[in-house]
Design a protein around this motif. Structure first.
Motif, mmCIF file in Angstrom:
data_model
loop_
_atom_site.group_PDB
_atom_site.id
_atom_site.type_symbol
_atom_site.label_atom_id
_atom_site.label_comp_id
_atom_site.label_asym_id
_atom_site.label_seq_id
_atom_site.Cartn_x
_atom_site.Cartn_y
_atom_site.Cartn_z
ATOM 1 N N THR A 43 -22.035 32.870 14.647
ATOM 2 C CA THR A 43 -22.233 34.267 14.349
ATOM 3 C C THR A 43 -23.331 34.415 13.188
ATOM 4 O O THR A 43 -24.242 34.932 12.985
ATOM 5 C CB THR A 43 -21.081 35.071 13.971
ATOM 6 N N GLN A 85 -19.800 40.680 17.105
ATOM 7 C CA GLN A 85 -18.404 40.231 17.299
ATOM 8 C C GLN A 85 -17.215 41.658 17.054
ATOM 9 O O GLN A 85 -16.423 41.716 17.844
ATOM 10 C CB GLN A 85 -18.370 39.085 16.375
ATOM 11 N N ASP A 161 -22.557 38.260 21.069
ATOM 12 C CA ASP A 161 -21.673 37.662 20.316
ATOM 13 C C ASP A 161 -20.132 38.058 20.837
ATOM 14 O O ASP A 161 -19.560 38.783 20.524
ATOM 15 C CB ASP A 161 -21.639 38.002 18.928
ATOM 16 N N GLU A 162 -19.599 37.059 21.588
ATOM 17 C CA GLU A 162 -18.318 36.861 22.313
ATOM 18 C C GLU A 162 -18.076 38.284 22.885
ATOM 19 O O GLU A 162 -16.916 38.997 22.533
ATOM 20 C CB GLU A 162 -17.396 36.774 21.146
HETATM 21 MG MG LIG Z 1 -18.329 34.189 15.403
#
Ligand SMILES: [Mg+2]
Ligand SMILES: Nc1ncnc2c1ncn2[C@@H]1O[C@H](COP(=O)(O)OP(=O)(O)OP(=O)(O)O)[C@@H](O)[C@H]1O
Length: 252
Positions: A43, A85, A161-162
């Protein structure tokens, strides 16, 4: 053609080197996976590239321009968008209006921003929830809206991000379809941070692995999961075998 070039990015938080001289390239049209254990610096790397953090040393080039010193707004204007995230939607705005915020980067006309946002909603099959508030929606739909919000800025490069975190297997299948659509049909270059390895293996053309702030491996998905350092730092032996077998080119 190289779209993004990161040259020895270093980012420190006090004594912690969260990104330690990381270099890599993203080619135009590529779908790149970024993996590594919790706290590896994934991240942080997105934050550095997207202008949320100023880096301590190194250089970042995007679409032929030096973006090292630019802030997130300036970077987004050049066509680099990211999801977060932990996504915090603007509380007073509905889904359509949240996406319009990004569209205003390309136009000052409210009518034009609205039609751009409606087009993005249609692409991601979200038209029915245009008037919903983010917190009324199931998590899987919220994830799709976070991608729509980033797409509202008309990016060339999208950093995810995820986006599959907390989703069940059928929701993961669904989000993979959306990512493929963004990449193949909308023609957007994608970098994907993901712990759901099945997704990384199926979607990525190439994978980069971080561990303790350093890049420890890079290559095609099936060779990366067989890399001894990646197995030791992240996957473990059994998982490495299973993930390698999910690749169409694995011969399994
Ligand atoms: Mg992360
Ligand atoms: N703003 C910050 N201030 C201080 N330390 C930070 C900050 N952001 C991240 N860190 C630290 O930097 C390291 C890398 O964190 P980062 O969030 O980039 O990891 P990650 O690979 O995204 O992990 P995860 O898979 O858990 O999301 C961690 O040790 C984290 O605690």
């Amino acid at each position: 053609m190289v779209l993004l070039e990161a040259d020895k990015i270093t980012k420190r938080f006090g004594g912690l080197v969260a990104n330690d001289s990381i270099s890599f390239e993203v080619k135009n049209g590529e779908l790149l996976g970024l993996i590594g254990p919790n706290g590896a610096g994934k991240t942080t790397l997105f934050n550095c590239i997207s202008g949320a953090h100023q880096i301590d040393s190194g250089r970042i080039l995007f679409d032929g321009k030096d973006i090292t010193k630019l802030n997130s707004y300036e970077v987004a204007r050049l066509g680099l968008a990211r999801t977060f995230q932990i996504y915090v939607a603007s509380g007073d705005l509905n889904v359509l209006e949240n996406i319009m915020v990004g569209c205003f980067m390309r136009t000052s006309s409210t009518a034009k921003a609205k039609s751009m946002a409606e087009a993005v909603l249609k692409e991601l099959e979200l038209t029915d929830i245009a008037k919903s508030m983010m917190n009324e929606l199931p998590v899987a739909v919220q994830k799709r809206v976070t991608m729509a919000t980033a797409l509202g800025t008309s990016p060339k490069l999208l950093l995810l991000d995820e986006v599959a975190a907390g989703l069940n297997p059928s929701e993961i299948e669904n989000i993979m379809t959306v990512i493929r659509y963004i990449h193949e049909k909308m023609g957007i270059t994608v970098v994907l941070i993901e712990h759901v390895m099945e997704m990384v293996m199926k979607l990525s053309q190439r994978v980069i692995v971080l561990d303790y702030g350093k890049k420890i491996a890079e290559g095609d998905p099936s060779s990366v999961v067989r890399h001894p350092d990646v197995i030791r730092a992240y996957l473990g032996e059994r998982y490495a075998r299973e993930y390698a077998a999910t690749r169409p080119d694995s011969g399994a």
